[in-house]
Scaffold this motif. Structure first.
Motif, PDB file in Angstrom:
ATOM      1  N   ARG A  66      11.037   1.309  -8.735  1.00 48.39           N
ATOM      2  CA  ARG A  66      10.238   1.715  -9.884  1.00 48.39           C
ATOM      3  C   ARG A  66      11.051   1.963 -11.136  1.00 48.39           C
ATOM      4  O   ARG A  66      10.515   2.458 -12.111  1.00 48.39           O
ATOM      5  CB  ARG A  66       9.463   2.998  -9.570  1.00 48.39           C
ATOM      6  N   ASP A  70       8.640   1.689 -14.099  1.00 37.78           N
ATOM      7  CA  ASP A  70       8.072   2.955 -14.553  1.00 37.78           C
ATOM      8  C   ASP A  70       7.873   2.967 -16.061  1.00 37.78           C
ATOM      9  O   ASP A  70       6.835   3.418 -16.565  1.00 37.78           O
ATOM     10  CB  ASP A  70       8.996   4.116 -14.166  1.00 37.78           C
ATOM     11  N   HIS A  74       3.887   1.472 -16.658  1.00 37.01           N
ATOM     12  CA  HIS A  74       3.039   2.673 -16.679  1.00 37.01           C
ATOM     13  C   HIS A  74       2.960   3.258 -18.091  1.00 37.01           C
ATOM     14  O   HIS A  74       3.829   3.062 -18.920  1.00 37.01           O
ATOM     15  CB  HIS A  74       3.578   3.711 -15.706  1.00 37.01           C
ATOM     16  N   PRO A  81      -1.346   4.756 -11.393  1.00 34.35           N
ATOM     17  CA  PRO A  81      -1.262   5.140  -9.985  1.00 34.35           C
ATOM     18  C   PRO A  81      -2.649   5.333  -9.379  1.00 34.35           C
ATOM     19  O   PRO A  81      -3.598   5.680 -10.076  1.00 34.35           O
ATOM     20  CB  PRO A  81      -0.482   6.450 -10.019  1.00 34.35           C
ATOM     21  N   ASN A  82      -2.758   5.117  -8.060  1.00 27.58           N
ATOM     22  CA  ASN A  82      -4.062   5.273  -7.413  1.00 27.58           C
ATOM     23  C   ASN A  82      -4.290   6.701  -6.910  1.00 27.58           C
ATOM     24  O   ASN A  82      -5.250   6.954  -6.193  1.00 27.58           O
ATOM     25  CB  ASN A  82      -4.235   4.272  -6.272  1.00 27.58           C
ATOM     26  N   ASN A  86       3.412  10.206 -10.209  1.00 25.27           N
ATOM     27  CA  ASN A  86       4.046   9.599 -11.378  1.00 25.27           C
ATOM     28  C   ASN A  86       3.496  10.142 -12.693  1.00 25.27           C
ATOM     29  O   ASN A  86       3.532   9.486 -13.726  1.00 25.27           O
ATOM     30  CB  ASN A  86       3.892   8.069 -11.346  1.00 25.27           C
ATOM     31  N   HIS A  90       3.514   8.537 -16.577  1.00 27.92           N
ATOM     32  CA  HIS A  90       2.238   7.951 -16.976  1.00 27.92           C
ATOM     33  C   HIS A  90       1.513   8.810 -18.004  1.00 27.92           C
ATOM     34  O   HIS A  90       0.847   8.279 -18.906  1.00 27.92           O
ATOM     35  CB  HIS A  90       1.356   7.741 -15.749  1.00 27.92           C
ATOM     36  N   ASP A 284       4.948  -0.826  -3.826  1.00 26.93           N
ATOM     37  CA  ASP A 284       4.179  -0.107  -4.844  1.00 26.93           C
ATOM     38  C   ASP A 284       2.854  -0.800  -5.123  1.00 26.93           C
ATOM     39  O   ASP A 284       1.863  -0.153  -5.469  1.00 26.93           O
ATOM     40  CB  ASP A 284       4.971   0.003  -6.141  1.00 26.93           C
ATOM     41  N   TRP A 338       0.986   2.515  -5.158  1.00 30.44           N
ATOM     42  CA  TRP A 338       1.430   3.297  -6.309  1.00 30.44           C
ATOM     43  C   TRP A 338       0.973   2.682  -7.633  1.00 30.44           C
ATOM     44  O   TRP A 338       0.683   3.408  -8.587  1.00 30.44           O
ATOM     45  CB  TRP A 338       2.956   3.361  -6.252  1.00 30.44           C
ATOM     46  N   SER A 339       0.899   1.365  -7.702  1.00 25.38           N
ATOM     47  CA  SER A 339       0.621   0.679  -8.958  1.00 25.38           C
ATOM     48  C   SER A 339      -0.609  -0.207  -8.799  1.00 25.38           C
ATOM     49  O   SER A 339      -0.564  -1.243  -8.129  1.00 25.38           O
ATOM     50  CB  SER A 339       1.827  -0.170  -9.385  1.00 25.38           C
TER      51      SER A 339
END
Length: 525
Positions: A66, A70, A74, A81-82, A86, A90, A284, A338-339
């Motif tokens: 990341r 990142d 983001h 992110p779900n 982060n 973000h 991710d 994550w993404s």
């Protein structure tokens, strides 16, 4: 690059050079050790040194996980992110010592240190054959310019040097004007273009070519609004390189066959090989089975409404049935989730009718199951044979040809209006729509603004979006007007100074001169 990165001597070499450059005063007898003076005696040793620099780019703080993602994906209008993670990055809760990118900074300066040291020992070294020496110098110039590209993008003015410094000089070095740095990098890339080969084959695929140098040079010019120079660099690639646009958009990102994961559209990639130098970035983008599918804990029924039973006769849950269907084709969802696409990008209604890129980019349903979250199909890989969690072979696409066409279109529009610029953007849109929907009839302003969305849809989640918004001067407006999920609210926090990161706190503690030219630390103080 398939085999060359396995040799652990690369890491030993980099470590020893770091020791030698910082601690010249040591009086130990190093006659039997690797030193700059006794190492660069043949082509293979020079190649090994260059491979060590590539190896740094495989670090988690850069392209493997990341690190760069990142700060490049983001906090914009594409990726989020779900779940509530982060948040510092973000949600623009960044401060000195809080998500200030120190790991990224440190690894990029490891690249700068290594390339500068190796250039001093390889450039002009008559022990090497001319062809191999030229290639090594070209690669090092490119790799150093790429490091300063990221450093100046993220922090603006940064410490800068082109010759190795002693420990006292390094510890007192202040920040240099980013325009000076970028000017030098463009000159270095001109030289790299003249030294690097056009193509590679076999295990050398993935090394920097002259076209990679042109692509990076075009990026510098575009960011600096040097439109003619940016367009010229793009035209060199479009007109003279072996790179071509693939007929099918989804094929650009197809990583299912490890032996054929580099294609003609890729200009420069950071290549990861399972069981060698691997990436967890794919994790991710891969979903977590603990999140999927929607209504995952409901009882499972088949397409006819009949209960789906386990071997012991009890009824499966929807997630168990979903997983069993995936496993039948040797797939699973073992990522971090994550993404994922932000709601507006995930909504097909926000894409132009007929845009084939949507289904290749976003997935909201899989194998007949509605998903709880949308995901980036272009960046996931559920293969459980060749692409296991924590051991992926995927390539990070740094530059590809479609980006070059769109940069050329933007530069041409800024120079002369949309007349000739249409040909560039329509070449990209030709494969994106069936039937074709070319642009026409725009003013210079409407073309410019249409490019805001065109680059978003073509290049989403590829590490370009946030810097595009920064260079267009619209990051704050876009973040404030974008729909985010209920655990994120970057629009409430973002400030004008967030277009840059603060110089990392850990670096300021080591060197107070980093604040001499700007005591506000990019506005964070």
């Amino acid at each position: 690059m398939k085999n060359i990165l396995k040799n652990k001597v690369v890491l030993v070499l980099l470590g020893l050079f770091a020791l030698i450059s910082c601690d010249d005063f040591l009086q130990e007898d190093l006659r039997d050790a690797i030193t700059p003076g006794n190492f660069f005696n043949n082509d293979k040793e020079a190649e090994l040194a260059v491979n060590g620099i590539y190896r740094i780019y495989h670090n988690n703080n850069l392209y493997a996980q990341r690190g760069l993602d990142d700060y490049y994906t983001h906090g914009a209008d594409v990726v989020g992110p779900n779940r509530n993670v982060n948040g510092s990055i973000h949600n623009y809760l960044i401060a000195e010592g809080v998500a200030d990118g120190n790991g990224v900074w440190s690894q990029l300066y490891e690249v700068v240190n290594g390339t500068t040291e190796f250039l001093a020992n390889i450039d002009g070294n008559e022990k090497l054959t001319e062809a191999n020496r030229d290639q090594a110098v070209g690669e090092l110039l490119f790799l150093r310019a790429l490091a300063f590209y990221h450093l100046t993008n993220l922090w603006g003015d940064v410490p800068y040097f082109r010759e190795m410094l002693n420990p006292i000089e390094a510890g007192e070095l202040g920040r240099y004007d980013k325009d000076l740095i970028r000017t030098d990098m463009k000159v270095d890339l001109e030289r790299a273009v003249s030294l690097l080969p056009s193509t590679y084959s076999g295990s050398d695929l993935g090394r920097a070519t002259k076209w990679a140098a042109y692509a990076l040079k075009a990026k510098f010019h575009l960011f600096d609004k040097e439109w003619l120079l940016a367009k010229n660099a793009c035209d060199e690639i479009i007109n003279n390189s072996p790179h071509t646009l693939l007929p099918n958009y989804a094929d650009v990102f197809n990583q299912l066959d490890p032996a054929n994961s580099i294609n003609n559209e890729h200009i420069f990639i950071i290549d990861f090989k399972s069981d060698e130098v691997t990436t967890t970035r794919t994790d991710d983008y891969n979903p977590r089975i603990r999140d999927e599918p929607s209504n995952r804990n409901d009882d499972a029924v088949d397409e006819f409404g009949a209960p789906v039973l386990k071997a012991n006769g009890t009824q499966m849950k929807r997630w168990e049935y979903f997983q069993s269907v995936m496993l039948e084709q040797e797939e699973d969802m073992q990522g971090y989730g994550w993404s994922v696409p932000l709601p507006e990008l995930a909504d097909k209604n926000n894409w132009q009718d007929g845009d084939l890129r949507y289904d290749a980019t976003v997935v909201t349903e899989y194998l007949g199951f509605e998903l709880a979250f949308p995901y980036f199909r272009k960046n996931w890989n559920l293969d459980q044979v060749n692409s296991l969690r924590g051991n992926h072979h995927e390539n990070y696409i740094v530059f590809r040809l479609a980006d070059i066409y769109l940069m050329a279109a933007e530069a041409e529009n800024e120079l002369n209006g949309p007349g000739t610029a249409y040909s560039y953007v329509n070449e990209v849109r030709k494969r994106a729509f069936e039937p074709d929907q070319p642009w026409s009839g725009m003013s210079q302003t409407s073309f410019r603004e249409a490019m805001y969305d065109e680059r978003k849809f073509e290049l989403s989640a590829e590490g370009h979006r946030k810097m595009d918004l920064v260079r267009w001067g619209i990051l704050l407006d876009v973040v404030k007007s974008t729909e985010h999920r209920n655990w994120n609210n970057p629009g409430a926090n973002i400030q004008p100074y967030h277009v840059l990161l603060p110089i990392p706190q850990a670096q300021i503690i080591l060197n107070a001169n980093l604040l001499t030219s700007d005591p506000t630390n990019n506005g964070y103080r």
